[in-house]
Design a protein around this motif. Structure first.
Motif, short mmCIF file in Angstrom:
data_model
loop_
_atom_site.label_atom_id
_atom_site.label_comp_id
_atom_site.label_asym_id
_atom_site.label_seq_id
_atom_site.Cartn_x
_atom_site.Cartn_y
_atom_site.Cartn_z
N PRO A 1 0.71 -1.13 -0.17
CA PRO A 1 0.28 0.52 0.36
C PRO A 1 0.73 1.10 -0.04
O PRO A 1 2.19 1.17 0.36
N CYS A 2 0.25 2.59 -0.42
CA CYS A 2 0.73 3.22 -0.80
C CYS A 2 1.51 4.09 0.80
O CYS A 2 -0.13 4.29 1.71
N TYR A 3 2.66 4.16 0.95
CA TYR A 3 2.75 4.95 2.38
C TYR A 3 1.42 6.72 2.95
O TYR A 3 1.62 6.50 3.72
N LEU A 4 1.20 7.34 1.62
CA LEU A 4 0.44 7.47 2.36
C LEU A 4 -0.90 7.72 1.83
O LEU A 4 -1.56 7.93 2.59
N CYS A 5 -1.48 7.10 0.10
CA CYS A 5 -2.71 7.02 0.03
C CYS A 5 -3.61 5.99 1.16
O CYS A 5 -4.56 5.81 0.81
N ARG A 6 -2.64 4.69 1.14
CA ARG A 6 -2.92 3.32 1.69
C ARG A 6 -3.49 3.26 0.27
O ARG A 6 -3.63 1.57 0.09
N LEU B 1 5.34 4.74 -2.28
CA LEU B 1 5.24 5.45 -2.89
C LEU B 1 3.68 5.33 -4.41
O LEU B 1 4.74 4.98 -4.76
N CYS B 2 2.97 5.63 -4.00
CA CYS B 2 2.03 5.30 -5.61
C CYS B 2 2.65 6.17 -6.33
O CYS B 2 2.38 5.92 -7.90
N CYS B 3 2.47 7.43 -6.20
CA CYS B 3 2.64 8.24 -7.76
C CYS B 3 3.82 9.17 -7.35
O CYS B 3 3.72 9.99 -5.58
N THR C 1 2.69 12.47 -7.23
CA THR C 1 2.29 13.57 -6.05
C THR C 1 2.94 13.31 -4.75
O THR C 1 2.50 14.00 -3.52
N CYS C 2 1.59 12.19 -4.04
CA CYS C 2 2.48 11.27 -3.12
C CYS C 2 3.45 11.17 -2.48
O CYS C 2 3.34 11.70 -1.51
N SER C 3 4.38 11.15 -3.52
CA SER C 3 5.00 11.37 -2.85
C SER C 3 5.99 12.65 -2.39
O SER C 3 6.57 12.69 -1.61
ZN ZN Z 1 -0.51 7.43 -3.23
#
Ligand code: ZN
Length: 208
Positions: free
Chosen positions: A155-160, A179-181, A183-185
């Motif tokens: 799971p992305c550490y920010l948005c899960r 991170l997934c992208c 933006t999240c990064s």
């Molecule tokens: Zn994310």
């Protein structure tokens, strides 16, 4: 996210012997000790390695294993699975298709089996059950079949949200963050750095 060859080899060896040293493991698969160490850490952080435990031979402590098969109405399946899972001597519960359950019952005495069966017969949700003693085990391998190219869901550490493509990774304080992208990064890095400065998360500067 895919397992690469090094990850796959590390997992294979650790699943066989979790106590192998990083040094020895590195020598066996042809990578350096720090590489093994950082890969293992990343696999732990990503939740691929859930833990390490001792394999205890049940026969050595004179325990016997039985397989209990249970059939019920579909509406009772979940409740039954839960009840069975709560029993100490039930070591594994599998919910099967066709409203069936299968458990591995490990018992130290005949009395334990009998009291388990008495309890089982008292459950009115059960339509049918059978119990068979395991006479001999001719193969028992750890669950995961490890091969290169297995996908890992992180799971992305920010948005899960599960990361389906290659993750954006951030190395901070010796840890890898996934991170997934972009933006999240970006947002994650900002928050992380703010947190490090000691600004409480409730400061209103965060958009959550
Ligand atoms: Zn994310």
């Amino acid at each position: 996210m895919k397992l690469d060859e090094t990850d796959a080899r590390i997992l294979k060896h650790l699943q066989e012997d979790a106590r192998i040293s990083f040094r020895e493991l590195g020598k066996t698969i042809g990578v350096s000790t720090p590489t093994v160490s950082s890969r293992v850490k990343a696999l732990e952080e990503r939740g691929v390695i859930r833990g390490y435990s001792a394999l205890i031979d049940t026969e050595a402590i004179q325990e016997t294993t039985s397989i209990v098969s249970v059939e019920c109405q579909p509406k009772h399946l979940e409740k039954l699975a839960k009840s069975l899972s709560e029993k100490e001597n039930v070591r594994e519960v599998l919910v099967l298709s066709g409203s069936k359950l299968m458990c591995r019952l490990v018992s130290e005495s005949e009395a334990t089996i009998n009291s388990f069966l008495a309890w089982l017969e008292g459950l009115e949700e059960i339509d049918r059950y059978s119990i068979d003693r395991v006479v001999r085990t001719t193969k028992k391998e750890p669950d995961a079949v490890i091969s290169e190219g297995i996908s890992i869901v992180v799971p992305c550490y920010l948005c899960r949200k599960p990361i389906t493509d290659d993750p954006v990774t951030l190395k901070m304080d010796g840890r890898t963050h996934y991170l997934c992208c972009e933006t999240c990064s970006k947002l994650y890095r900002e928050r992380y750095e703010e947190l490090k400065k000691g600004i409480p998360q409730e400061s209103g500067k965060h958009h959550s």
